[in-house]
Scaffold this active site. Structure first.
Site, PDB file in Angstrom:
ATOM      1  N   SER A 112       0.881  -1.348  -0.030  1.00  5.57           N
ATOM      2  CA  SER A 112      -0.063  -0.417   0.063  1.00  5.57           C
ATOM      3  C   SER A 112       0.911   1.241  -0.031  1.00  5.57           C
ATOM      4  CB  SER A 112      -1.184   0.322   1.491  1.00  5.57           C
ATOM      5  OG  SER A 112      -0.158  -0.101   2.406  1.00  5.57           O
TER       6      SER A 112
ATOM      7  N   HIS B 188       1.792   4.892   4.581  1.00  2.00           N
ATOM      8  CA  HIS B 188       0.594   5.089   4.006  1.00  2.00           C
ATOM      9  C   HIS B 188       0.968   7.127   3.681  1.00  2.00           C
ATOM     10  CE1 HIS B 188      -3.521   2.625   4.209  1.00  2.00           C
ATOM     11  NE2 HIS B 188      -1.929   2.025   3.942  1.00  2.00           N
TER      12      HIS B 188
END
Length: 255
Positions: free
Chosen positions: A128, A179
């Site tokens: 991610s 992230h």
């Protein structure tokens, strides 16, 4: 740009890096989690990111978590996001720059986690950070390279950015730093890798690959227009907006 209309064979041929990464995700999941082969399980333990082990000199753990996933659903939704957002960028940048961007963003996410997260035994894995790096490159386009992305796709990227940022902080058990630093990494490297980049065009991709097969084959540009790639109906974007929202929701929720 984010609506996939290629056949399976075309997708693999046009976007070899994205195809390889998706295949690698599922191959590793099959060996490590489904079949649970001894060497594969050991390989997963060897590759998981953990701050204490990185601090102890195991610096490869800043890279290896990019390719590992916790379970099938984790691998599935990371791969789904990559299939949606990766192909256009791979075509715009070229294979080499796309690989550099992907690794840079993924490492940035893992490095940010290592530096900022105070928990020495915090462990993490997943693609991610690199995928948020892709969003970072698109966000840079929206802000500084408007000629590379049209208004409709800019709106999709801004919506994804807003939803992703909100859910990163709202959902539990999320590697927030992974992230954020992955997104920052993609945004930071964008000015370099976007030099000489061209707007995504599926017709140009098909034409280039077809010419590489045979110089004797001629193409009618209207052939691809018959598939109506250029229509920007409201319904289509609403549908894909819902799909992307659900994919991002599942992606963030599973990490």
């Amino acid at each position: 740009m984010f609506v996939r209309t290629e056949s399976f064979k075309e997708f693999i041929r046009f976007y070899p890096i994205v195809s390889f990464l998706v295949g690698l995700h599922f191959a590793l999941w099959l060996l490590m989690d489904f079949l649970q082969l001894g060497f594969a399980v050991d390989l997963k333990e060897w590759g998981i990111g953990m701050n204490a082990l990185i601090l102890n000199g195991e610096y490869w753990r800043l890279v290896t978590p990019i390719f590992l996933h916790g379970d099938f659903t984790h691998a599935l939704f990371n791969s789904f996001s990559l299939v949606l957002f990766g192909p256009a960028l791979e075509q715009m940048l070229g294979k080499g720059k796309f690989v550099v961007m992907y690794l840079f963003a993924g490492i940035a996410g893992n490095l940010g986690t290592f530096i900022v997260n105070p928990d020495a035994y915090y462990w993490h894995l997943g693609a991610s950070g690199a995928i948020f790096g892709i969003f970072g490159v698109y966000l840079f386009m929206v802000m500084n390279r408007k000629h590379l992305i049209d208004t409709a796709n800019s709106q999709i990227i801004l919506a994804i950015f807003a939803i992703g940022l909100f859910m990163t902080f709202a959902r539990p058990n999320i590697n927030i730093f992974g992230h954020l630093f992955g997104l920052i990494g993609g945004f930071a490297i964008a000015p370099v890798i976007l030099k000489n980049a061209r707007r995504f065009s599926l017709w140009q991709v098909r034409t280039r690959h077809s010419r590489s097969d045979s110089d004797d084959i001629s193409f009618d540009p209207n052939r691809w227009q018959k598939r109506k790639y250029g229509r920007k109906s409201t319904g289509k974007y609403i549908l894909w907006g819902i799909i992307i929202f659900l994919a991002l929701f599942a992606l963030v929720n599973r990490m």
